[in-house]
Scaffold this motif. Sequence first.
Motif, PDB file in Angstrom:
ATOM      1  N   VAL A  79       0.839  -1.208   0.000  1.00 42.53           N
ATOM      2  CA  VAL A  79       0.000   0.000   0.000  1.00 42.53           C
ATOM      3  C   VAL A  79       0.871   1.254   0.000  1.00 42.53           C
ATOM      4  O   VAL A  79       0.599   2.218  -0.731  1.00 42.53           O
ATOM      5  CB  VAL A  79      -0.953  -0.015   1.204  1.00 42.53           C
ATOM      6  CG1 VAL A  79      -1.692   1.322   1.305  1.00 42.53           C
ATOM      7  CG2 VAL A  79      -1.948  -1.163   1.083  1.00 42.53           C
ATOM      8  N   CYS A  80       1.919   1.262   0.814  1.00 45.39           N
ATOM      9  CA  CYS A  80       2.823   2.427   0.859  1.00 45.39           C
ATOM     10  C   CYS A  80       3.463   2.669  -0.500  1.00 45.39           C
ATOM     11  O   CYS A  80       3.558   3.815  -0.965  1.00 45.39           O
ATOM     12  CB  CYS A  80       3.892   2.212   1.921  1.00 45.39           C
ATOM     13  SG  CYS A  80       3.272   2.165   3.612  1.00 45.39           S
ATOM     14  N   ARG A  81       3.894   1.581  -1.148  1.00 41.66           N
ATOM     15  CA  ARG A  81       4.549   1.721  -2.449  1.00 41.66           C
ATOM     16  C   ARG A  81       3.557   2.199  -3.507  1.00 41.66           C
ATOM     17  O   ARG A  81       3.863   3.074  -4.325  1.00 41.66           O
ATOM     18  CB  ARG A  81       5.174   0.395  -2.863  1.00 41.66           C
ATOM     19  CG  ARG A  81       5.934   0.478  -4.183  1.00 41.66           C
ATOM     20  CD  ARG A  81       6.713  -0.796  -4.498  1.00 41.66           C
ATOM     21  NE  ARG A  81       5.818  -1.950  -4.626  1.00 41.66           N
ATOM     22  CZ  ARG A  81       5.705  -2.907  -3.721  1.00 41.66           C
ATOM     23  NH1 ARG A  81       6.437  -2.881  -2.614  1.00 41.66           N
ATOM     24  NH2 ARG A  81       4.875  -3.933  -3.927  1.00 41.66           N
ATOM     25  N   LEU A  82       2.339   1.680  -3.482  1.00 44.48           N
ATOM     26  CA  LEU A  82       1.324   2.064  -4.463  1.00 44.48           C
ATOM     27  C   LEU A  82       0.895   3.533  -4.276  1.00 44.48           C
ATOM     28  O   LEU A  82       0.708   4.263  -5.249  1.00 44.48           O
ATOM     29  CB  LEU A  82       0.104   1.139  -4.331  1.00 44.48           C
ATOM     30  CG  LEU A  82      -1.057   1.400  -5.309  1.00 44.48           C
ATOM     31  CD1 LEU A  82      -0.572   1.278  -6.748  1.00 44.48           C
ATOM     32  CD2 LEU A  82      -2.211   0.428  -5.035  1.00 44.48           C
ATOM     33  N   PHE A  83       0.750   3.946  -3.025  1.00 46.16           N
ATOM     34  CA  PHE A  83       0.370   5.337  -2.759  1.00 46.16           C
ATOM     35  C   PHE A  83       1.446   6.292  -3.263  1.00 46.16           C
ATOM     36  O   PHE A  83       1.137   7.358  -3.811  1.00 46.16           O
ATOM     37  CB  PHE A  83       0.138   5.530  -1.252  1.00 46.16           C
ATOM     38  CG  PHE A  83      -0.402   6.889  -0.898  1.00 46.16           C
ATOM     39  CD1 PHE A  83      -1.767   7.131  -0.925  1.00 46.16           C
ATOM     40  CD2 PHE A  83       0.456   7.920  -0.538  1.00 46.16           C
ATOM     41  CE1 PHE A  83      -2.266   8.395  -0.595  1.00 46.16           C
ATOM     42  CE2 PHE A  83      -0.034   9.167  -0.213  1.00 46.16           C
ATOM     43  CZ  PHE A  83      -1.393   9.416  -0.239  1.00 46.16           C
ATOM     44  N   HIS A  84       2.702   5.928  -3.074  1.00 46.99           N
ATOM     45  CA  HIS A  84       3.801   6.774  -3.527  1.00 46.99           C
ATOM     46  C   HIS A  84       3.859   6.836  -5.054  1.00 46.99           C
ATOM     47  O   HIS A  84       4.187   7.875  -5.638  1.00 46.99           O
ATOM     48  CB  HIS A  84       5.130   6.258  -2.968  1.00 46.99           C
ATOM     49  CG  HIS A  84       6.313   7.085  -3.399  1.00 46.99           C
ATOM     50  ND1 HIS A  84       6.436   8.417  -3.093  1.00 46.99           N
ATOM     51  CD2 HIS A  84       7.419   6.758  -4.129  1.00 46.99           C
ATOM     52  CE1 HIS A  84       7.557   8.892  -3.603  1.00 46.99           C
ATOM     53  NE2 HIS A  84       8.172   7.886  -4.249  1.00 46.99           N
TER      54      HIS A  84
END
Length: 240
Positions: free
Chosen positions: A27-32
């Motif tokens: 999720v963190c990678r996708l949001f970034h």
Amino acid sequence: MPLNERDRIEILMMIGVGDRMRTQQEVCRLFHEMHPDREPVSQSTVSRIERKYRELGHVRDAPRQGRPKINENVQQDVILSALENPHCTVRQVSRDLNIGKSSVSNIFKKVKYHPYRVRLIHELAEDDFDRRTEFCEYMMDHNNQNNGFIANILFSDEATFFLNGHVNRQNTRYWSQENPHWMQEYHTQHPQKVNVWAGIVRNRIISGGNQLVPLPPPDTGAAAYLATVSVPVLSQAILY
């Protein structure tokens, strides 16, 4: 940049449901990737958003503690109170509108309203203005003829203390964004009053008891000098 409610909902959608859920790291990678110009979110932030949704069923901010924010309608009521009665006090507006005095003061400050004091002036007759002009011309002519003419003049002033509850400028205000130059004429021959008189001639102060007090030297503070020398002499002359 802090996350708003829309960002939190977007993170919930990225987490997914059922057997199609992403890990916090994913999720963190996708949001970034979707917001490369923003500060990356941490896994603890994703975990906190997910936990809040499971416990409360929403991701809205909790109500802020402290005094409620004054709405625009209340601000307009405060301003209208000052427009309808420019002499109103903060206490009166606070009582009439049922809001705190500090809130009223803050609203006045926000709209740049200032409590101007009344200015007391002497009552002038119709021909007093011509007399002032004639006096100025008289003084200028005599000073041109005699350079020591001004030194022989006794400059005097007096203060009148009324005993019948005359206008108190400390408790009288006029709320306005601009100085209204509020003035009030008053008479000088009311009963029940005390007049205090003093004058200056050359470099001396003369009191009502005809006592001469030297003026302060140029290198001495006038306020300190009057407190230690002039005031006791003038007080004695007035009292006795």
